[in-house]
Scaffold this motif. Sequence first.
Motif, PDB file in Angstrom:
ATOM      1  N   LEU A  91       0.859  -1.110  -0.071  1.00  0.00           N
ATOM      2  CA  LEU A  91       0.115  -0.053   0.066  1.00  0.00           C
ATOM      3  C   LEU A  91       0.941   1.338  -0.036  1.00  0.00           C
ATOM      4  O   LEU A  91       0.859   2.039  -0.901  1.00  0.00           O
ATOM      5  CB  LEU A  91      -0.965  -0.007   1.155  1.00  0.00           C
ATOM      6  N   TRP A  92       1.519   1.524   1.017  1.00  0.00           N
ATOM      7  CA  TRP A  92       2.165   2.688   1.219  1.00  0.00           C
ATOM      8  C   TRP A  92       3.494   2.917   0.278  1.00  0.00           C
ATOM      9  O   TRP A  92       3.682   4.021  -0.253  1.00  0.00           O
ATOM     10  CB  TRP A  92       2.816   2.908   2.661  1.00  0.00           C
ATOM     11  N   LYS A  93       4.325   1.942   0.246  1.00  0.00           N
ATOM     12  CA  LYS A  93       5.483   2.097  -0.727  1.00  0.00           C
ATOM     13  C   LYS A  93       4.870   2.293  -2.154  1.00  0.00           C
ATOM     14  O   LYS A  93       5.628   3.485  -2.892  1.00  0.00           O
ATOM     15  CB  LYS A  93       6.709   1.028  -0.787  1.00  0.00           C
ATOM     16  N   PRO A  94       4.036   1.652  -2.875  1.00  0.00           N
ATOM     17  CA  PRO A  94       3.679   1.824  -3.979  1.00  0.00           C
ATOM     18  C   PRO A  94       2.916   3.212  -4.141  1.00  0.00           C
ATOM     19  O   PRO A  94       3.099   4.055  -5.162  1.00  0.00           O
ATOM     20  CB  PRO A  94       2.625   0.833  -4.344  1.00  0.00           C
ATOM     21  N   ALA A  95       2.291   3.568  -3.144  1.00  0.00           N
ATOM     22  CA  ALA A  95       1.570   5.138  -3.438  1.00  0.00           C
ATOM     23  C   ALA A  95       2.822   6.291  -3.305  1.00  0.00           C
ATOM     24  O   ALA A  95       2.442   7.041  -3.970  1.00  0.00           O
ATOM     25  CB  ALA A  95       0.647   5.324  -2.089  1.00  0.00           C
ATOM     26  N   VAL A  96       3.707   6.009  -2.602  1.00  0.00           N
ATOM     27  CA  VAL A  96       4.777   6.850  -2.550  1.00  0.00           C
ATOM     28  C   VAL A  96       5.550   7.122  -3.836  1.00  0.00           C
ATOM     29  O   VAL A  96       5.755   8.259  -4.412  1.00  0.00           O
ATOM     30  CB  VAL A  96       5.721   6.736  -1.220  1.00  0.00           C
ATOM     31  N   ASP A  97       5.723   5.868  -4.291  1.00  0.00           N
ATOM     32  CA  ASP A  97       6.541   5.841  -5.484  1.00  0.00           C
ATOM     33  C   ASP A  97       5.677   6.414  -6.766  1.00  0.00           C
ATOM     34  O   ASP A  97       6.273   7.175  -7.507  1.00  0.00           O
ATOM     35  CB  ASP A  97       6.925   4.266  -5.986  1.00  0.00           C
ATOM     36  N   GLN A  98       4.221   5.914  -6.629  1.00  0.00           N
ATOM     37  CA  GLN A  98       3.625   6.553  -7.943  1.00  0.00           C
ATOM     38  C   GLN A  98       3.167   7.993  -7.824  1.00  0.00           C
ATOM     39  O   GLN A  98       3.228   8.757  -8.826  1.00  0.00           O
ATOM     40  CB  GLN A  98       2.383   5.661  -7.903  1.00  0.00           C
ATOM     41  N   TYR A  99       2.809   8.394  -6.649  1.00  0.00           N
ATOM     42  CA  TYR A  99       2.094   9.652  -6.535  1.00  0.00           C
ATOM     43  C   TYR A  99       2.814  10.810  -5.950  1.00  0.00           C
ATOM     44  O   TYR A  99       2.477  11.911  -6.083  1.00  0.00           O
ATOM     45  CB  TYR A  99       0.746   9.461  -5.549  1.00  0.00           C
ATOM     46  N   MET A 100       4.093  10.304  -5.633  1.00  0.00           N
ATOM     47  CA  MET A 100       5.061  11.463  -5.239  1.00  0.00           C
ATOM     48  C   MET A 100       6.444  11.412  -5.747  1.00  0.00           C
ATOM     49  O   MET A 100       6.896  12.567  -6.026  1.00  0.00           O
ATOM     50  CB  MET A 100       5.161  11.512  -3.479  1.00  0.00           C
ATOM     51  N   ARG A 101       6.923  10.404  -5.787  1.00  0.00           N
ATOM     52  CA  ARG A 101       8.012  10.076  -6.696  1.00  0.00           C
ATOM     53  C   ARG A 101       7.581  10.274  -8.339  1.00  0.00           C
ATOM     54  O   ARG A 101       8.502  10.838  -8.935  1.00  0.00           O
ATOM     55  CB  ARG A 101       8.736   8.964  -6.791  1.00  0.00           C
ATOM     56  N   GLY A 102       6.433  10.106  -8.515  1.00  0.00           N
ATOM     57  CA  GLY A 102       6.002  10.074 -10.099  1.00  0.00           C
ATOM     58  C   GLY A 102       6.457   9.184 -10.926  1.00  0.00           C
ATOM     59  O   GLY A 102       6.487   9.046 -12.024  1.00  0.00           O
ATOM     60  N   GLU A 103       6.728   7.866 -10.100  1.00  0.00           N
ATOM     61  CA  GLU A 103       7.494   6.891 -11.078  1.00  0.00           C
ATOM     62  C   GLU A 103       6.303   5.574 -11.022  1.00  0.00           C
ATOM     63  O   GLU A 103       5.884   4.979  -9.933  1.00  0.00           O
ATOM     64  CB  GLU A 103       8.695   6.178 -10.249  1.00  0.00           C
ATOM     65  N   ARG A 104       5.921   5.077 -12.116  1.00  0.00           N
ATOM     66  CA  ARG A 104       4.986   4.036 -12.416  1.00  0.00           C
ATOM     67  C   ARG A 104       6.038   2.763 -12.168  1.00  0.00           C
ATOM     68  O   ARG A 104       6.897   2.838 -12.998  1.00  0.00           O
ATOM     69  CB  ARG A 104       4.439   3.984 -13.582  1.00  0.00           C
ATOM     70  N   PRO A 105       5.558   1.892 -11.396  1.00  0.00           N
ATOM     71  CA  PRO A 105       6.260   0.398 -11.459  1.00  0.00           C
ATOM     72  C   PRO A 105       6.317  -0.271 -12.750  1.00  0.00           C
ATOM     73  O   PRO A 105       4.931   0.004 -13.567  1.00  0.00           O
ATOM     74  CB  PRO A 105       5.658  -0.308 -10.133  1.00  0.00           C
ATOM     75  N   LYS A 106       6.927  -0.749 -13.106  1.00  0.00           N
ATOM     76  CA  LYS A 106       7.084  -1.681 -14.150  1.00  0.00           C
ATOM     77  C   LYS A 106       6.605  -3.146 -13.907  1.00  0.00           C
ATOM     78  O   LYS A 106       7.069  -3.841 -13.326  1.00  0.00           O
ATOM     79  CB  LYS A 106       8.454  -2.023 -15.070  1.00  0.00           C
ATOM     80  N   LEU A 107       5.305  -3.418 -14.342  1.00  0.00           N
ATOM     81  CA  LEU A 107       4.506  -4.476 -13.930  1.00  0.00           C
ATOM     82  C   LEU A 107       5.201  -5.638 -14.315  1.00  0.00           C
ATOM     83  O   LEU A 107       5.558  -5.929 -15.737  1.00  0.00           O
ATOM     84  CB  LEU A 107       3.048  -4.555 -14.364  1.00  0.00           C
ATOM     85  N   ASN A 108       5.220  -6.718 -13.632  1.00  0.00           N
ATOM     86  CA  ASN A 108       5.513  -8.202 -14.184  1.00  0.00           C
ATOM     87  C   ASN A 108       4.342  -8.921 -14.516  1.00  0.00           C
ATOM     88  O   ASN A 108       3.583  -8.575 -13.861  1.00  0.00           O
ATOM     89  CB  ASN A 108       6.694  -8.680 -13.389  1.00  0.00           C
ATOM     90  N   ASP A 109       4.680 -10.330 -14.943  1.00  0.00           N
ATOM     91  CA  ASP A 109       3.637 -11.225 -15.106  1.00  0.00           C
ATOM     92  C   ASP A 109       2.833 -11.425 -13.897  1.00  0.00           C
ATOM     93  O   ASP A 109       1.672 -11.455 -13.806  1.00  0.00           O
ATOM     94  CB  ASP A 109       4.042 -12.252 -15.933  1.00  0.00           C
ATOM     95  N   LEU A 110       3.571 -11.619 -12.683  1.00  0.00           N
ATOM     96  CA  LEU A 110       3.136 -11.924 -11.530  1.00  0.00           C
ATOM     97  C   LEU A 110       2.278 -10.989 -10.913  1.00  0.00           C
ATOM     98  O   LEU A 110       0.770 -11.089 -10.390  1.00  0.00           O
ATOM     99  CB  LEU A 110       3.958 -12.416 -10.501  1.00  0.00           C
TER     100      LEU A 110
END
Length: 508
Positions: free
Chosen positions: A317-336
């Motif tokens: 929850l928190w790390k993805p939110a910080v990365d996407q909405y404050m760092r402005g970085e979309r994670p690169k999704l993998n198959d899993l």
Amino acid sequence: MARAAGGAPLAPGHEELGFNDAAWNVWPFNAYARTYANWASWWQQALQPPAAASDPELSRLNFAGRLLLEAASPANFLQTNPELLNRTAAESGQNLIRGLKHWLEDAQRAVSGARPAGSEQFEVGKEVAVTPGKVVFRNRLIELLQYAPQTPEVYAEPVLITPAWIMKYYILDLSPRNSLVRYLVEKGHTVFMISWKNPGAADRELGMDDYLQLGFFDALAQVRRLVPQRQVHAVGYCIGGTLLAIAAAALAQAGDAPFASLTLLAAQTDFSEPGELSVFITPSQIAMLEAMMEKSGVLESERMGAAFALLRSRDLLWKPAVDQYMRGERPKLNDLMAWNADGTRMPRRMHSEYLERLYLKNELARGEFTVRGERIDLSCLRAPLFVVGTETDHVAPWRSVYKVRDLTRSADYTFLLTSGGHNAGIVSGPLHPRRRHRMLTWSNATARLSPDEWLKSAPPLEGSWWPAWQRWLMEHSTAKRQPAGALRAAAGAQQRALEDAPGSYVRG
């Protein structure tokens, strides 16, 4: 505080809290980090299991406190996170603008019911679930997939896999490098897979007995018809493994012995210590879920996904939110990750029975669970048994999975513990540089070790667990193989395929 003001670096051990960057060693951010770390340490020591494990109320208090702790981390806020402040200054706020765009896009996708951004890169049947095969059977609950052989000769005994119905089957057939199905067929195994239908309101009255009969028993009957006079290697994952254990015991009690071996992957049979998931399974919680399901007939996947995310809120929850909405970085999704976003629903009746009978009352371990009015006795299981647990499993903790040894009477029993969690630990690929496992085999039905004793007795081994399990399957198969073409011709004579794999139900 004086050490923080003097610029002393943080002590080792704070990395997992998100304070591994050197910017956290600078005042006042090192004070924030130290204060938070001390607070977290105090809470963990005050309410840490095993004391919490023996007291449900204390366990729920500990869980709620951890959620508050992880939400309050200074790493989650722009004003108290030096890494975010430095990036915002360096980019003149462009990271926050990108983050806002990401948030608006995600909000729109959530309202419309669309899957997360990037998941469209992993389309079922094109990038994932691509191992060649056919749908050879279908009823109102399952499709049975048979995969095409990839070797000139195949082992005589087929492999029947029962995945959990709270997930889509292709977690075991992701992209080719991560596909357990492809790995098995390339090693010469004939693989069948149950693909569960994603239920709707019309399926509200499907219960555990239906999942046994329409699911496992119907699939097994088809496998035995297509590959006659051969025993079956049966594999069950998560709740699919629980279902397999129930079905195998029921068949054994009826005098039927169709299995060359049984493999349980991250599957519980004794729910007396189910881990942190138990905080969501109380009589009041079940009553609330039943009230919700009464109207729709199903439990939506988003509700289950939210519960699982709370078990690892810092990471999910928190790390993805910080990365996407404050760092402005979309994670690169993998198959899993893309598979994880492709959720399924649960029928009202089945879900209520599952939670109440297995979790709350622990009927299976107590010998009180019934199938067609007959009590199920897991001590009737005598077939060779291979059980896999994962070290950081929040859904089926390995010490809970381990309890199946006390309930069964197999004289050929192997327990394997692999690194990773409930999903990533199982989907490790045949060659994984960061995986390790431990394995120990009993050659009698009576020897017992406590989980801690087992841990001391089983030396760590580097690498994925897949090759070790495949060797075990090979050792429990008939030495003489048969031509793959003969099996294909026999199956074709028995029944024409309904359509190509991955079939229709997985797309629902």
